[in-house]
Design a protein around this motif. Sequence first.
Motif, mmCIF file in Angstrom:
data_model
loop_
_atom_site.group_PDB
_atom_site.id
_atom_site.type_symbol
_atom_site.label_atom_id
_atom_site.label_comp_id
_atom_site.label_asym_id
_atom_site.label_seq_id
_atom_site.Cartn_x
_atom_site.Cartn_y
_atom_site.Cartn_z
ATOM 1 N N LYS A 1 0.829 -1.209 0.000
ATOM 2 C CA LYS A 1 0.000 0.000 0.000
ATOM 3 C C LYS A 1 0.864 1.260 0.000
ATOM 4 N N ALA A 2 1.902 1.283 0.848
ATOM 5 C CA ALA A 2 2.802 2.443 0.905
ATOM 6 C C ALA A 2 3.520 2.634 -0.429
ATOM 7 N N ALA A 3 3.928 1.526 -1.040
ATOM 8 C CA ALA A 3 4.635 1.600 -2.322
ATOM 9 C C ALA A 3 3.729 2.148 -3.415
ATOM 10 N N GLN A 4 2.501 1.647 -3.487
ATOM 11 C CA GLN A 4 1.580 2.139 -4.522
ATOM 12 C C GLN A 4 1.195 3.593 -4.283
ATOM 13 N N LYS A 5 1.090 3.980 -3.021
ATOM 14 C CA LYS A 5 0.773 5.377 -2.707
ATOM 15 C C LYS A 5 1.902 6.298 -3.167
ATOM 16 N N ALA A 6 3.141 5.870 -2.945
ATOM 17 C CA ALA A 6 4.300 6.696 -3.295
ATOM 18 C C ALA A 6 4.523 6.776 -4.796
ATOM 19 N N SER A 7 4.431 5.661 -5.478
ATOM 20 C CA SER A 7 4.782 5.657 -6.901
ATOM 21 C C SER A 7 3.580 5.526 -7.830
ATOM 22 N N LEU A 8 2.410 5.336 -7.270
ATOM 23 C CA LEU A 8 1.150 5.209 -8.012
ATOM 24 C C LEU A 8 1.068 3.954 -8.886
ATOM 25 N N THR B 1 -9.807 15.328 -13.295
ATOM 26 C CA THR B 1 -8.825 15.679 -14.320
ATOM 27 C C THR B 1 -9.156 15.042 -15.665
ATOM 28 N N LYS B 2 -8.749 15.696 -16.716
ATOM 29 C CA LYS B 2 -8.971 15.175 -18.062
ATOM 30 C C LYS B 2 -8.245 13.834 -18.247
ATOM 31 N N GLY B 3 -7.007 13.748 -17.749
ATOM 32 C CA GLY B 3 -6.242 12.514 -17.867
ATOM 33 C C GLY B 3 -6.917 11.350 -17.165
ATOM 34 N N SER B 4 -7.455 11.613 -15.992
ATOM 35 C CA SER B 4 -8.162 10.565 -15.251
ATOM 36 C C SER B 4 -9.350 10.058 -16.052
ATOM 37 N N GLN B 5 -10.091 10.964 -16.637
ATOM 38 C CA GLN B 5 -11.263 10.573 -17.422
ATOM 39 C C GLN B 5 -10.851 9.782 -18.668
ATOM 40 N N LEU B 6 -9.714 10.127 -19.252
ATOM 41 C CA LEU B 6 -9.248 9.409 -20.443
ATOM 42 C C LEU B 6 -8.679 8.031 -20.109
ATOM 43 N N ILE B 7 -7.967 7.927 -18.998
ATOM 44 C CA ILE B 7 -7.280 6.684 -18.660
ATOM 45 C C ILE B 7 -8.142 5.739 -17.827
ATOM 46 N N TRP B 8 -8.833 6.265 -16.841
ATOM 47 C CA TRP B 8 -9.453 5.408 -15.831
ATOM 48 C C TRP B 8 -10.960 5.258 -15.949
ATOM 49 N N SER C 1 -16.356 -7.230 -10.245
ATOM 50 C CA SER C 1 -17.540 -7.241 -9.391
ATOM 51 C C SER C 1 -17.878 -5.805 -8.987
ATOM 52 N N ARG C 2 -19.023 -5.645 -8.404
ATOM 53 C CA ARG C 2 -19.452 -4.336 -7.927
ATOM 54 C C ARG C 2 -18.483 -3.809 -6.858
ATOM 55 N N GLU C 3 -18.047 -4.696 -5.950
ATOM 56 C CA GLU C 3 -17.110 -4.306 -4.889
ATOM 57 C C GLU C 3 -15.761 -3.885 -5.470
ATOM 58 N N GLU C 4 -15.311 -4.588 -6.493
ATOM 59 C CA GLU C 4 -14.035 -4.251 -7.132
ATOM 60 C C GLU C 4 -14.123 -2.907 -7.850
ATOM 61 N N ARG C 5 -15.231 -2.644 -8.515
ATOM 62 C CA ARG C 5 -15.412 -1.334 -9.172
ATOM 63 C C ARG C 5 -15.473 -0.214 -8.141
ATOM 64 N N PHE C 6 -16.099 -0.494 -6.998
ATOM 65 C CA PHE C 6 -16.162 0.486 -5.923
ATOM 66 C C PHE C 6 -14.758 0.783 -5.386
ATOM 67 N N ARG D 1 -12.844 4.445 -5.441
ATOM 68 C CA ARG D 1 -12.295 5.099 -4.238
ATOM 69 C C ARG D 1 -10.842 5.497 -4.462
ATOM 70 N N ARG D 2 -10.077 4.633 -5.122
ATOM 71 C CA ARG D 2 -8.654 4.909 -5.318
ATOM 72 C C ARG D 2 -8.444 6.098 -6.247
ATOM 73 N N ILE D 3 -9.234 6.202 -7.303
ATOM 74 C CA ILE D 3 -9.000 7.272 -8.281
ATOM 75 C C ILE D 3 -9.824 8.529 -8.009
ATOM 76 N N GLN D 4 -10.682 8.495 -7.012
ATOM 77 C CA GLN D 4 -11.573 9.622 -6.732
ATOM 78 C C GLN D 4 -10.865 10.975 -6.621
#
Length: 162
Positions: free
Chosen positions: A15-22, A128-135, A111-116, A120-123
């Motif tokens: 979790k710390a690694a993904q938070k730091a480097s995304l 951002t425009k990039g978020s809408q294009l990528i995620w 699943s619904r839980e996985e999409r949720f 939450r992670r990308i909220q």
Amino acid sequence: MISKKDWKNIQQVFKAAQKASLHSSIATVDQFGQPSITPIGTVFLNEDQTGYFFDTFTEKLSTNLDQNSKACIQAINSSKWFWLSSLIQGSFTDFPGVRLYVEIGDLRPASREERFAIDRRIQPLQWTKGSQLIWSEFTHVRDIKINEFRWIKYPKMMEHLI
């Protein structure tokens, strides 16, 4: 089998690694034996020593997994503060990273839980425009079965952890 204590620590370090480097990196091998590394920012680790990730843009990874489902997922805490404070103290407070040796399953609808969870992670960046294009097209995941793990170690700075 990974002990409960190690699994909790793996989840924290990951979790710390993904938070730091995304992202974390997934290494696979192609049909010619050539390695390929794919950055994935959507890896989630479950409580039962499994996980999943959203697979949308990974042509090479998908092709490689068709040939061989085994992979290595590496997550490194690249936080400048984590490294600076560790270097100043001459000691790590936790492992700087972990490698997970895994088998990756076939693509399936999320699943619904996985999409949720991904929402939450990308909220924080959804505006951002990039978020809408990528995620915006995260609809399918691959399950991860963790077989083994290996800590990233710098023994002289982590004798208390090893």
